[in-house]
Design an enzyme around this catalytic site. Structure first.
Site, short mmCIF file in Angstrom:
data_model
loop_
_atom_site.label_atom_id
_atom_site.label_comp_id
_atom_site.label_asym_id
_atom_site.label_seq_id
_atom_site.Cartn_x
_atom_site.Cartn_y
_atom_site.Cartn_z
N HIS A 28 -10.56 37.26 -6.69
CA HIS A 28 -9.60 37.37 -5.81
C HIS A 28 -9.71 36.95 -4.58
CE1 HIS A 28 -7.28 40.02 -9.04
NE2 HIS A 28 -7.92 39.05 -9.42
N GLU A 39 -9.16 38.60 -1.76
CA GLU A 39 -9.68 39.86 -1.22
C GLU A 39 -11.12 39.99 -1.32
OE1 GLU A 39 -5.42 40.95 -2.43
OE2 GLU A 39 -7.20 39.81 -3.16
N CYS A 82 -9.75 45.24 -6.49
CA CYS A 82 -9.78 44.79 -5.08
C CYS A 82 -9.84 46.02 -4.02
CB CYS A 82 -8.90 43.78 -4.69
SG CYS A 82 -9.14 42.17 -5.22
#
Length: 162
Positions: A89, A91, A120
Site C-alpha cells: 500500500h 502508506e 497500514c
C-alpha cells in the site's frame, strides 16, 4: 518570475497546506502500478515532505500491469484479505522509504489518497505518526477503531473548513 508569484499576481488563491499536500499526494498516486486503485501517501513534518509512497509491487518484481492482478483473478473484494496481493500500500511504501533512508517520522503527519486500512493503520501507529489526512474513505472498520484507540487524528480533507 516564479509560478507562485504569477498566480498571486493573477489573483488566483494560494493553496492551503492541506490542498498543497493532497495535490502532491494525488500526483504520487499517478506512479501506482496497481490495476484496481491508484493510491498515494506523503509524510510531512513542519510543512516539509519527508517521504512519499504509492501502491505497487516491491522493487525489482514484475508489476501487476504486466503480470495481472492476483486479487482480480480471485475476485477479492476491496478492503478484504489484504495479504492476498503482490503489492504494498502507498502508506507502507512511504513508511518503508523513510526507514530505508533513515528519515525520522515520529510525530509527523501522513496525507493519503485513501483512509488507511487496518494493516497500514497499525504501522502508522507504531511509527508514531500523530495525524492522518485522507481524501477518500476505505471499507475497513477495524482500521477506524485502531486509529481512534491510538488517539491519532484522522481527518477527511473534504471535512476541513477553509
Amino acid at each position: 518570475m516564479g509560478h507562485l508569484e504569477h498566480n498571486v499576481k493573477a489573483g488566483l488563491p494560494r493553496p492551503t497546506w492541506h490542498e498543497y499536500f493532497m495535490k502532491i499526494t494525488n500526483e504520487v498516486a499517478s506512479r501506482s502500478t496497481c490495476r484496481r486503485r491508484q493510491c498515494g501517501a506523503v509524510i510531512v513534518m513542519n510543512e516539509r515532505i519527508l517521504s512519499t509512497g504509492y501502491n505497487g509491487i516491491p522493487t525489482g518484481l514484475v508489476h501487476c500491469l504486466e503480470r495481472g492482478c492476483l486479487r482480480e483473478d480471485q475476485d477479492i473484494e476491496s478492503g478484504q484479505r489484504h495479504e492476498l496481493c503482490r503489492g504494498l500500500h502507498a502508506e507502507q511504501n512511504a513508511l518503508l522509504q523513510a526507514a530505508l533512508y533513515g528519515v525520522k517520522i515520529k510525530d509527523a503527519i501522513i496525507y493519503s489518497t485513501h483512509q488507511p486500512c487496518s494493516l497500514c493503520s497499525k504501522m502508522i501507529i507504531n511509527c508514531g505518526i500523530k495525524k492522518i489526512y485522507y481524501q477518500e474513505g476505505y471499507p475497513d472498520l477495524l482500521a477506524e477503531e485502531l486509529i481512534v484507540e491510538a488517539k491519532i487524528e484522522a481527518i477527511r480533507v473534504s471535512d476541513i473548513k477553509s
